[in-house]
Design a protein around this motif. Structure first.
Motif, short mmCIF file in Angstrom:
data_model
loop_
_atom_site.label_atom_id
_atom_site.label_comp_id
_atom_site.label_asym_id
_atom_site.label_seq_id
_atom_site.Cartn_x
_atom_site.Cartn_y
_atom_site.Cartn_z
N LEU A 166 -6.20 4.37 -5.75
CA LEU A 166 -5.16 4.80 -6.72
C LEU A 166 -4.70 3.62 -7.57
O LEU A 166 -4.52 3.73 -8.78
CB LEU A 166 -3.96 5.39 -5.98
CG LEU A 166 -4.03 6.85 -5.58
CD1 LEU A 166 -2.83 7.21 -4.73
CD2 LEU A 166 -4.07 7.75 -6.81
N PHE A 167 -4.51 2.48 -6.89
CA PHE A 167 -4.06 1.27 -7.59
C PHE A 167 -5.10 0.83 -8.63
O PHE A 167 -4.77 0.55 -9.78
CB PHE A 167 -3.81 0.15 -6.56
CG PHE A 167 -3.31 -1.12 -7.16
CD1 PHE A 167 -2.04 -1.18 -7.71
CD2 PHE A 167 -4.09 -2.25 -7.18
CE1 PHE A 167 -1.56 -2.35 -8.27
CE2 PHE A 167 -3.63 -3.42 -7.74
CZ PHE A 167 -2.37 -3.48 -8.28
N PHE A 200 -6.36 6.02 4.58
CA PHE A 200 -5.07 5.82 3.88
C PHE A 200 -5.11 4.58 3.00
O PHE A 200 -4.75 4.62 1.82
CB PHE A 200 -3.96 5.73 4.94
CG PHE A 200 -2.64 5.27 4.41
CD1 PHE A 200 -1.94 6.03 3.48
CD2 PHE A 200 -2.08 4.07 4.84
CE1 PHE A 200 -0.73 5.59 2.99
CE2 PHE A 200 -0.86 3.64 4.36
CZ PHE A 200 -0.19 4.40 3.43
N VAL A 201 -5.60 3.48 3.57
CA VAL A 201 -5.66 2.22 2.81
C VAL A 201 -6.63 2.36 1.65
O VAL A 201 -6.32 1.96 0.51
CB VAL A 201 -6.05 1.05 3.75
CG1 VAL A 201 -6.33 -0.21 2.96
CG2 VAL A 201 -4.95 0.79 4.76
N ILE A 208 0.85 -1.21 0.00
CA ILE A 208 0.00 0.00 0.00
C ILE A 208 0.87 1.25 0.00
O ILE A 208 0.61 2.21 -0.73
CB ILE A 208 -0.96 -0.05 1.21
CG1 ILE A 208 -2.05 -1.09 0.91
CG2 ILE A 208 -1.59 1.30 1.51
CD1 ILE A 208 -2.92 -1.45 2.06
N LEU A 209 1.94 1.21 0.79
CA LEU A 209 2.88 2.34 0.80
C LEU A 209 3.55 2.51 -0.56
O LEU A 209 3.78 3.64 -1.01
CB LEU A 209 3.95 2.12 1.87
CG LEU A 209 3.53 2.39 3.31
CD1 LEU A 209 4.60 1.89 4.27
CD2 LEU A 209 3.30 3.87 3.54
N SER A 214 -5.11 4.50 -1.15
CA SER A 214 -4.05 3.80 -1.87
C SER A 214 -4.62 2.74 -2.80
O SER A 214 -4.21 2.62 -3.96
CB SER A 214 -3.07 3.14 -0.90
OG SER A 214 -2.42 4.13 -0.17
N ILE A 215 -5.59 1.98 -2.28
CA ILE A 215 -6.19 0.93 -3.11
C ILE A 215 -6.95 1.56 -4.28
O ILE A 215 -6.91 1.06 -5.41
CB ILE A 215 -7.09 0.00 -2.26
CG1 ILE A 215 -6.20 -0.83 -1.31
CG2 ILE A 215 -7.92 -0.94 -3.13
CD1 ILE A 215 -6.93 -1.66 -0.30
N VAL A 226 2.30 1.73 -3.53
CA VAL A 226 1.34 2.33 -4.46
C VAL A 226 1.29 3.85 -4.25
O VAL A 226 1.35 4.63 -5.21
CB VAL A 226 -0.07 1.70 -4.28
CG1 VAL A 226 -1.12 2.48 -5.07
CG2 VAL A 226 -0.06 0.25 -4.72
N ALA A 227 1.20 4.24 -2.96
CA ALA A 227 1.15 5.68 -2.64
C ALA A 227 2.45 6.36 -3.07
O ALA A 227 2.42 7.45 -3.67
CB ALA A 227 0.92 5.86 -1.15
#
Lengths: 276, 228
Positions: free
Chosen positions: B21-22, B14-15, A172-173, B18-19, A175-176
């Motif tokens: 964005l992925f 946050f999770v 996850i980090l 990020s997911i 990807v960010a």
């Protein structure tokens, strides 16, 4: 007669000890011993991870500490990484008149390699040392023994939760970090050029493919697992008092970083093998 | 307790971000590869695909409209290339459109360029075979460059021989440039021509005053005035 034999035995033993202490045998022996213990530790993790009760609250807490708390550091590193890579690559591409390839080239570099590896190294430095030092100090101050006495499984509570959190938080980090790096690259491209946000990301996704993204993300699960496993192992098995705490933190970072590079090399070989 | 809930919220945001964005990245890459859009398939037969690969772009009127889906060798001299084309581009792609293998810039990837067909023909259907044109290979270009450079070498050799002859005063042009006697003769000839032209002018003036030719010259003047 028996005294003579005893003296001879003592001399032989001393000679044997000196040989093993001074030659390459001892480090090699220590290395294999360490590897055996680490493998046992990993097996114990896999055994404990499927066995109830599950420490879900501790897992969430560790995810917050390991993932969320690492985000600012990873974000700053990612932004600088994208910016610097773009600025450094521009002169070389300009020599070939291929400056329009800058977004695509930087994107492939970041997504495939630099993003995952640099983020994992930063993660190893911050999280690995933290886990190593924390568990080592708990061991030295006998908190782990106290947990055992009070009926809590310290391995499940301290080790399993940390390893799972690290395994899921690092991707996850990454990807960010990749997203922020690409934004840094966008800033880098616009320092000397004039490329719109839409055009930049259009060029980025034009050249990226699933074979760039998925292997890079999958390997970060292994990076996260390796960092946490080694850090927990070093901390959980530390001794020699307060000196051991520093040693555990230090060796956790060193071995985690080394293992990241080894795993990356294996991942690259496997990716190129399967993408043929 | 409140702090723990706050931390959980932060972690969740946050999770999730990020997911998201992925997933967005995956969607954008997939969209480029025509995974999430309606497509139809066409194929083309080539003798030589010049390094074309699965995943390369298909371009129509300069717009990327599809990708190479599959490449298979049919016989020892023919290769079938299957292309997935965006459904929205179908209405512009006629039966007599032609496919040619090109490249994206000088150093870019190979791609298929589809040249539009004549207006009024039917649209390409699913699994249709498109007409193909054999691309000009780099080897052909190099052979032609070699012939042109050989010719250029012959021409410069000939020019060199001619200039050498001129410098040595051989031939008419050589003599003209290098032989001083010839130059003097030409000068003398020019002087003679000049003198001859002067004499001719005097004769013509005298003729215009002669009573036999006076009438002719007067008529000529009158015609000139009437024309004006």
């Amino acid at each position: 007669m028996s005294i003579e034999i005893k003296v001879k035995d003592k001399v032989n033993k001393e000679a044997e000890n000196n040989f093993s202490e001074n030659s390459f045998v001892k480090p090699l022996k220590d290395f294999f011993e360490e590897m055996t213990l680490l493998t046992k530790f990993a097996f114990r993790f896999f055994k404990e991870v499927v066995k109830p009760p599950y420490e879900f609250n501790e897992f969430v807490k560790q995810s917050y500490l390991i993932g969320y708390k690492s985000f600012p550091l990873v974000a700053i590193t990612g932004l600088i990484m994208g910016l610097v890579l773009t600025i450094q690559s521009r002169p070389t591409l300009a020599q070939f008149g291929a400056e329009s390839w800058l977004p695509a080239m930087v994107a492939v570099s970041i997504v495939r390699e630099i993003g995952p590896v640099i983020t994992a190294l930063i993660f190893a430095g911050k999280v690995g040392s933290g886990i190593g030092a924390e568990l080592a100090s708990m061991k030295v101050t006998e908190q782990i023994d106290a947990m055992e006495v009070s009926g809590i499984n310290p391995f499940k509570y301290l080790v399993v939760t940390r390893i799972i959190s690290a395994t899921f938080m690092l991707p996850i980090l990454v990807v960010a970090a990749n997203a922020i790096s690409l934004y840094g690259a966008y800033i880098g491209v616009n320092i000397e050029g004039n490329v719109s946000f839409l055009l930049f990301f259009s060029q980025v996704f034009e050249k990226l493919s699933f074979t760039d993204v998925f292997p890079a993300i999958i390997k970060t699960f292994f990076f996260g697992f390796a960092v946490a496993l080694i850090s927990c192992y070093k901390g959980y098995n530390s001794n020699k008092g307060t000196e051991g705490v520093g040693k555990a933190a230090n060796s956790a970072v060193v071995f985690s970083s080394l293992l990241i590079f080894i795993l990356d090399m294996v991942a690259v070989q496997l990716t190129s093998l399967f993408s043929k | 307790m409140q702090k723990t809930t706050g931390n959980k919220m932060k972690l969740g945001i946050f999770v999730t971000l990020s997911i998201s964005l992925f997933i967005l990245g995956i969607y954008l890459i997939g969209q480029r590869q025509q995974l999430f859009s309606s497509t139809f398939q066409i194929s083309g037969i080539f003798k030589d695909i010049s390094g074309l690969q699965v995943g390369n772009n298909v371009r129509f009127s300069g717009i990327n409209v599809g990708i190479i889906d599959n490449i298979k060798q049919i016989t020892d001299t023919t290769v079938q290339v299957d292309m997935l084309i965006d459904e929205n581009a179908r209405k512009f792609m006629k039966k007599n459109a032609k496919a040619i293998i090109g490249s994206d810039g000088l150093m870019g990837n190979k791609l298929i360029l589809i040249i539009p067909g004549a207006y009024g023909k039917a649209e390409l259907a699913d699994n249709d075979f498109i007409e193909t044109t054999q691309p000009v290979s780099m080897d052909d270009i190099l052979i032609k460059i070699k012939i042109a450079s050989d010719n250029a070498a012959n021409i410069t050799e000939n020019i060199s021989a001619i200039t050498q002859n001129i410098r040595e005063g051989k031939g008419t042009i050589g003599k003209l440039f290098m032989d001083s006697t010839m130059g003097e003769n030409v000068d003398q000839a020019l002087i003679n021509i000049k003198q001859g032209a002067g004499g001719f002018k005097q004769n013509m003036t005298a003729a215009s005053h002669n009573f036999l030719l006076k009438g002719y010259f007067k008529n000529k003047e009158k015609n000139k005035k009437s024309e004006k």
